[in-house]
Design an enzyme around this catalytic site. Structure first.
Site, PDB file in Angstrom:
ATOM      1  N   LYS A  22       9.614  73.374  48.503  1.00 15.76           N
ATOM      2  CA  LYS A  22      10.435  72.779  47.441  1.00 15.76           C
ATOM      3  C   LYS A  22       9.706  72.785  46.108  1.00 15.76           C
ATOM      4  CE  LYS A  22      13.985  70.282  49.817  1.00 15.76           C
ATOM      5  NZ  LYS A  22      14.709  69.057  50.071  1.00 15.76           N
ATOM      6  N   LYS A  48      16.450  79.819  57.264  1.00 20.49           N
ATOM      7  CA  LYS A  48      17.331  78.880  57.959  1.00 20.49           C
ATOM      8  C   LYS A  48      18.643  78.705  57.187  1.00 20.49           C
ATOM      9  CE  LYS A  48      15.854  74.496  56.013  1.00 20.49           C
ATOM     10  NZ  LYS A  48      15.505  73.124  56.134  1.00 20.49           N
ATOM     11  N   LYS A  83      22.604  75.039  52.560  1.00 19.89           N
ATOM     12  CA  LYS A  83      23.691  75.018  51.572  1.00 19.89           C
ATOM     13  C   LYS A  83      23.346  75.815  50.319  1.00 19.89           C
ATOM     14  CE  LYS A  83      21.852  70.922  49.510  1.00 19.89           C
ATOM     15  NZ  LYS A  83      20.573  70.914  50.226  1.00 19.89           N
TER      16      LYS A  83
HETATM   17  P1  TYM Z   1      18.130  67.629  56.483  1.00 19.01           P
HETATM   18  O1  TYM Z   1      19.075  66.745  55.758  1.00 19.01           O
HETATM   19  O2  TYM Z   1      17.600  68.830  55.763  1.00 19.01           O
HETATM   20  O3  TYM Z   1      18.766  68.146  57.828  1.00 19.01           O
HETATM   21  C1  TYM Z   1      19.361  67.238  58.738  1.00 19.01           C
HETATM   22  C2  TYM Z   1      19.172  67.678  60.179  1.00 19.01           C
HETATM   23  O4  TYM Z   1      19.708  68.989  60.378  1.00 19.01           O
HETATM   24  C3  TYM Z   1      18.709  69.867  60.896  1.00 19.01           C
HETATM   25  N1  TYM Z   1      18.920  71.204  60.303  1.00 19.01           N
HETATM   26  C4  TYM Z   1      18.986  72.317  61.031  1.00 19.01           C
HETATM   27  N2  TYM Z   1      18.904  72.532  62.347  1.00 19.01           N
HETATM   28  C5  TYM Z   1      19.031  73.816  62.770  1.00 19.01           C
HETATM   29  N3  TYM Z   1      19.232  74.869  61.925  1.00 19.01           N
HETATM   30  C6  TYM Z   1      19.317  74.679  60.589  1.00 19.01           C
HETATM   31  N4  TYM Z   1      19.537  75.709  59.781  1.00 19.01           N
HETATM   32  C7  TYM Z   1      19.187  73.358  60.077  1.00 19.01           C
HETATM   33  N5  TYM Z   1      19.230  72.828  58.822  1.00 19.01           N
HETATM   34  C8  TYM Z   1      19.072  71.498  58.995  1.00 19.01           C
HETATM   35  C9  TYM Z   1      17.391  69.249  60.436  1.00 19.01           C
HETATM   36  O5  TYM Z   1      16.313  69.650  61.244  1.00 19.01           O
HETATM   37  C10 TYM Z   1      17.686  67.781  60.553  1.00 19.01           C
HETATM   38  O6  TYM Z   1      17.519  67.324  61.882  1.00 19.01           O
HETATM   39  N6  TYM Z   1      14.064  64.803  56.068  1.00 19.01           N
HETATM   40  C11 TYM Z   1      15.273  65.015  56.815  1.00 19.01           C
HETATM   41  C12 TYM Z   1      16.216  63.834  56.775  1.00 19.01           C
HETATM   42  C13 TYM Z   1      15.577  62.580  57.216  1.00 19.01           C
HETATM   43  C14 TYM Z   1      15.296  62.196  58.558  1.00 19.01           C
HETATM   44  C15 TYM Z   1      14.694  60.915  58.453  1.00 19.01           C
HETATM   45  C16 TYM Z   1      15.495  62.803  59.797  1.00 19.01           C
HETATM   46  C17 TYM Z   1      15.147  61.586  56.401  1.00 19.01           C
HETATM   47  N7  TYM Z   1      14.632  60.572  57.131  1.00 19.01           N
HETATM   48  C18 TYM Z   1      14.279  60.239  59.602  1.00 19.01           C
HETATM   49  C19 TYM Z   1      15.080  62.119  60.935  1.00 19.01           C
HETATM   50  C20 TYM Z   1      14.480  60.850  60.837  1.00 19.01           C
HETATM   51  C21 TYM Z   1      15.999  66.206  56.226  1.00 19.01           C
HETATM   52  O7  TYM Z   1      15.820  66.546  55.078  1.00 19.01           O
HETATM   53  O8  TYM Z   1      16.915  66.777  57.052  1.00 19.01           O
END
Ligand code: TYM
Length: 335
Positions: free
Chosen positions: A115, A197, A200
């Site tokens: 990022k 991956k 969006k």
């Molecule tokens: P985020 O918002 O980017 O994604 C949310 C969840 O979706 C999964 N994910 C994917 N899995 C498979 N293939 C993909 N292309 C893909 N893109 C996203 C992510 O692995 C995630 O499980 N930091 C975290 C959000 C967060 C969080 C937490 C998660 C904040 N606090 C505490 C668990 C526990 C995030 O940015 O995920």
């Protein structure tokens, strides 16, 4: 520690509309567990402002995402669904944990490196300390498992290290959580960029939960396969990443093995395979889209779910926070 059901916690940033990666990597695995576990699922709105957001859009998406969680099968009666910013304990614990996290550890986080190279005009402190807020999100609820996609594994591992460090000084304060990563669906790649991956930020290769069946069909027709001469449906992640990604999506949704899929499409080519995957995705997402569309019109209901979720989440979170404050020596004379 008290006897209780095993606990599960996870969250998604409302930084964009939910997509197939979020669904297959995360939410799909959450909904099946609400009987067995105490489940806490939230919208990580505080995380989103590490990159600039349009405030009205963020508000809209925070409500839409709740409707989509419920439509994906997360019953608010059986899962605590809440908005991160409604529970101040997240920010409060994050500060304490900041003081138990090393600069070097945060510098090694791959998401920070990605990022900060992408948003080089806004490398703010929040982007750097983001994993500490995530550790606070998790540790406040003392969960046993954190179901996430593979890209979040490093953050959960850091959370474990922070918790172990804290526990080694103050005793058994935090449950040490385990990342729960499904065998299929843990990493869904972009349809037009099978080396990255699904996200969006590349909307043409990203299937959103709210996409219409026509949009889904179009996106799958345009999915990148491979440029070799073989042109057959065969699982080879290195040589044919686009095909492997489509097979993974198909397998996750139908439960079929890669061998079964190879047999099913033997001699049929990509012209048949790509629309077939699109079809399976569209029929899985259709009921979710329709239900979310219905729920989003009922703002009073969604607000009530958020209100009650914040109340239940705060009760658990504040209990942990009080314990932490006491352990580190904050005077608690107020009655
Ligand atoms: P985020 O918002 O980017 O994604 C949310 C969840 O979706 C999964 N994910 C994917 N899995 C498979 N293939 C993909 N292309 C893909 N893109 C996203 C992510 O692995 C995630 O499980 N930091 C975290 C959000 C967060 C969080 C937490 C998660 C904040 N606090 C505490 C668990 C526990 C995030 O940015 O995920």
């Amino acid at each position: 520690m008290e006897e209780r059901k095993k606990r599960m916690l996870s969250g998604i940033q409302p930084s964009g509309d939910l997509h197939l990666g979020n669904y297959l990597g995360a939410i799909k695995n959450w909904a099946v567990r609400s009987e067995e576990y105490d489940c806490f699922y939230f919208m990580a709105d505080m995380h989103t402002i590490t990159v600039r957001q349009d405030p009205a859009e963020l508000r809209r998406r925070s409500l839409n995402q709740l409707a989509q969680y419920i439509a994906c099968g997360l019953d608010p009666e059986k899962n605590v669904l809440f908005l991160q910013s409604h529970v101040p304990a997240h920010a409060q614990l994050a500060w304490v944990l900041d003081c138990y996290t090393m600069f070097g550890e945060l510098s090694r986080m791959t998401q920070f490196k990605d990022k900060s190279s992408k948003f080089h005009d806004n490398i703010n402190a929040g982007l750097f300390t983001y994993p500490v807020l995530m550790a606070a999100d998790i540790l406040l609820y003392q969960p046993d498992f954190v179901p996430v996609g593979e890209d979040q594994k490093q953050h959960v591992e850091l959370t474990r290290n922070i918790a172990q460090r804290f526990n080694s000084v103050y005793g058994d304060v935090f449950t040490i959580p385990e990342p729960l990563i499904s065998k299929t669906g843990a990493r869904i790649y972009g349809l037009t960029t099978p080396e990255a991956k699904m996200s969006k930020s590349v909307p043409e290769g990203c299937v959103f939960i709210m996409d219409s069946p026509d949009d889904i069909a179009r996106k799958f027709r345009k999915a990148v396969t491979d440029s070799d001469t073989e042109r057959c449906v065969r699982y080879d992640k290195e040589a044919k990443p686009g095909v492997a990604n489509l097979m993974n999506i198909y397998s996750t949704l139908t439960g079929k093995s890669f061998e079964e899929i190879e047999k099913e499409f033997d001699g049929k080519g990509y012209g048949v395979f790509k629309p077939a995957v699109g079809e399976v995705v569209a029929s899985c997402l259709r009921p979710i889209r329709e239900e979310a569309g219905r729920l989003i019109k009922d703002k009073a209901y969604l607000d009530e779910v958020y209100r009650s979720g914040a109340e239940k989440a705060s009760w658990v979170a504040n209990k942990t926070l009080r314990k932490v404050y006491k352990k580190v020596g904050f005077y608690q004379g107020l009655k």
